[in-house]
Design a protein around this motif. Structure first.
Motif, PDB file in Angstrom:
ATOM      1  N   ASN A 152       0.918  -1.047  -0.273  1.00 60.32           N
ATOM      2  CA  ASN A 152      -0.116  -0.204  -0.013  1.00 60.32           C
ATOM      3  C   ASN A 152       0.824   1.277  -0.036  1.00 60.32           C
ATOM      4  N   GLY A 153       0.549   2.409  -0.132  1.00 62.02           N
ATOM      5  CA  GLY A 153       0.878   3.715  -0.393  1.00 62.02           C
ATOM      6  C   GLY A 153       1.791   4.076   1.112  1.00 62.02           C
ATOM      7  N   LEU A 154       1.155   3.744   2.157  1.00 58.26           N
ATOM      8  CA  LEU A 154       1.752   4.020   3.504  1.00 58.26           C
ATOM      9  C   LEU A 154       3.006   3.285   3.620  1.00 58.26           C
ATOM     10  N   PHE A 159      -2.333  14.281   3.377  1.00 58.55           N
ATOM     11  CA  PHE A 159      -2.749  13.424   4.032  1.00 58.55           C
ATOM     12  C   PHE A 159      -2.192  12.793   5.105  1.00 58.55           C
ATOM     13  N   ALA A 163      -1.114   9.989   5.970  1.00 54.16           N
ATOM     14  CA  ALA A 163      -0.131   8.926   5.862  1.00 54.16           C
ATOM     15  C   ALA A 163       1.197   9.447   5.678  1.00 54.16           C
ATOM     16  N   VAL A 210       4.878  16.373  -0.892  1.00 56.07           N
ATOM     17  CA  VAL A 210       3.941  15.614  -1.512  1.00 56.07           C
ATOM     18  C   VAL A 210       3.256  16.150  -2.715  1.00 56.07           C
ATOM     19  N   ASP A 265       6.151  11.806  -2.067  1.00 53.23           N
ATOM     20  CA  ASP A 265       4.755  11.025  -1.772  1.00 53.23           C
ATOM     21  C   ASP A 265       4.218  11.485  -2.980  1.00 53.23           C
ATOM     22  N   ALA A 305       1.420   9.454  -4.297  1.00 51.88           N
ATOM     23  CA  ALA A 305       0.188   8.787  -4.244  1.00 51.88           C
ATOM     24  C   ALA A 305      -0.966   9.225  -4.991  1.00 51.88           C
ATOM     25  N   GLN A 306      -1.014  10.647  -5.258  1.00 54.18           N
ATOM     26  CA  GLN A 306      -1.965  11.242  -6.008  1.00 54.18           C
ATOM     27  C   GLN A 306      -1.360  11.856  -7.392  1.00 54.18           C
ATOM     28  N   SER A 333       0.703   5.037  -4.279  1.00 54.70           N
ATOM     29  CA  SER A 333      -0.351   4.087  -3.805  1.00 54.70           C
ATOM     30  C   SER A 333      -1.316   3.887  -4.924  1.00 54.70           C
ATOM     31  N   LYS A 367      -7.448   6.228  -6.414  1.00 56.04           N
ATOM     32  CA  LYS A 367      -6.389   6.941  -6.998  1.00 56.04           C
ATOM     33  C   LYS A 367      -6.525   6.713  -8.523  1.00 56.04           C
TER      34      LYS A 367
END
Ligand SMILES: *Cc1c(COP(=O)(O)O)cnc(C)c1O
Length: 365
Positions: free
Chosen positions: A59-61, A86, A88, A131, A157, A159-160, A181, A186
């Motif tokens: 997972n992303g975390l 976020f 995380a 991020v 990061d 993730a997005q 992530s 996403k």
């Protein structure tokens, strides 16, 4: 007309025959941990990102946590993180035992502000962790320059930010290491949890692979105390299918962002500001409005669902109550939180739905 914030079944419907057969192939392969589908996805995603290596994780975390561990971050080290992100991003840092050094966002882009990073660096700083919030890449060049000057690592990061580009090059290998992530919502989403790390550094890629697989590169020989954090082959098979349509789906998001931008400008609303050289994935379309809650209710009455990213800044979360991060400590993050509103955006909205959102906003008094 009903406009949900997110409808994940649209993606499945568009790709159903391919996804179904990919999943069935894994089921009959007997390869349920790592294996061919994971290898193939890692190669394809590395190529997509322009990175030399990709390592799938759970997972992303975990992608952020394993990256920090691979960089050797632990107790006594400091990591510079955005105050506005976020949770995380923060959880990964505190999980290593390192100390968070939050930095306020640049007010117009919400990204980590290079000038403020400079002030946050001390002799225990090890990593800068920007991020690409909402899918909009932060201004990486000044951050990379600061990092090189002070001998720090840059962990992104992302993730997005699947498919986002900075100065003409996709996110994936600007910093030393990039965490992803594949949470279902996403831009590149699995049908369950998933994550990955991309990097050009073979040593970091190898350490992450080992750390995520019980600290082992040879079965039953454990060199370090690792974790169990592997990308599920079922998810890898699904991600391989979805990766092929990611550029087209991001293009559909870009189109909606363009329509919002031209229809909503000049209102009481602050629209996303995209500086030159920045190509967002438009994971979220976040506006700001002084009467956010009333506007949100007005939209809801017209069957339009919006979300808030994020209603409570990390430093005010109960999880960090013991850290003396009092209210007022990060005034920009606190000031924007009650104004943020994410409008529906995604590859599977019909034009009438987007029109309905715009018309309803234009009627707001
Ligand atoms: C989604 C997200 C994560 C965490 O990803 P998970 O796969 O849900 O663990 C981390 N950082 C940001 C900015 C995210 O949006």
């Amino acid at each position: 007309m009903n406009v949900p914030f997110l409808d994940l079944t649209g993606a499945y419907e568009e790709l159903k025959p391919d996804i179904d057969s990919a999943v069935l192939k894994v089921l009959s392969s007997g390869e349920y941990i790592l294996g061919k589908e994971v290898d193939l996805f890692e190669n394809e995603y590395a190529r997509f990102c322009g990175a030399r290596y990709c390592v799938g994780v759970a997972n992303g975390l975990d992608a952020i946590l394993l990256s920090l561990l691979a960089l050797g971050v632990g107790p006594g080290d400091e990591v510079i993180v955005p105050a506005h992100t976020f949770i995380a991003t923060w959880f990964a840092v505190t999980r290593t035992g390192a100390t968070l050094v939050p930095v306020e966002p640049a007010e117009c882009t919400y990204g980590l502000d290079p000038d403020r990073i400079q002030d946050a660096i001390g002799n225990r700083t090890r990593v800068i962790l920007p991020v690409h919030l909402y899918g909009q890449p932060v201004d990486l060049d000044p951050i990379l320059k600061i990092a090189r000057t002070h001998g720090l690592s840059v962990l992104e990061d992302a993730a997005q930010a699947h498919g986002s580009a900075y100065k003409g090059r996709r996110i994936g290998s600007h910093g030393d290491i990039v965490a992803w992530s594949f949470y279902p919502g996403k831009n590149l989403g699995a049908m369950g949890d998933g994550g990955a790390v991309t990097t050009d550094d073979p040593g970091l890629a190898d350490r992450i692979r080992v750390l995520g697989n019980y600290g082992s590169s040879l079965k039953y020989l454990h060199n370090v105390q690792g974790m169990n954090s592997r990308l599920d082959p079922l998810q890898a098979a699904i991600l391989r299918i979805k990766l092929k349509t990611l550029p087209e789906w991001n293009e559909r998001r870009r189109r909606i962002a363009g329509i919002y931008g031209s229809s909503l400008s000049g209102r009481e609303m602050l629209l996303p500001f995209v500086p030159p050289g920045i190509d967002p994935s438009w994971h979220l379309y976040v506006v700001r409005h002084r009467e956010r809650d009333r506007l949100r209710q007005h939209l809801l009455e017209a069957s339009i669902t919006t979300l808030i990213h994020y209603p409570v800044p990390p430093h005010l979360q109960p999880a960090y109550r013991d850290r003396n991060l009092a209210a007022g400590r990060f005034p920009i993050s606190e000031r924007i939180a009650p104004e943020l509103l994410s409008l529906p955006i995604g590859p599977h909205f019909r034009d009438e739905q987007i029109r309905h959102v715009i018309d309803t906003i234009l009627q707001f008094r």
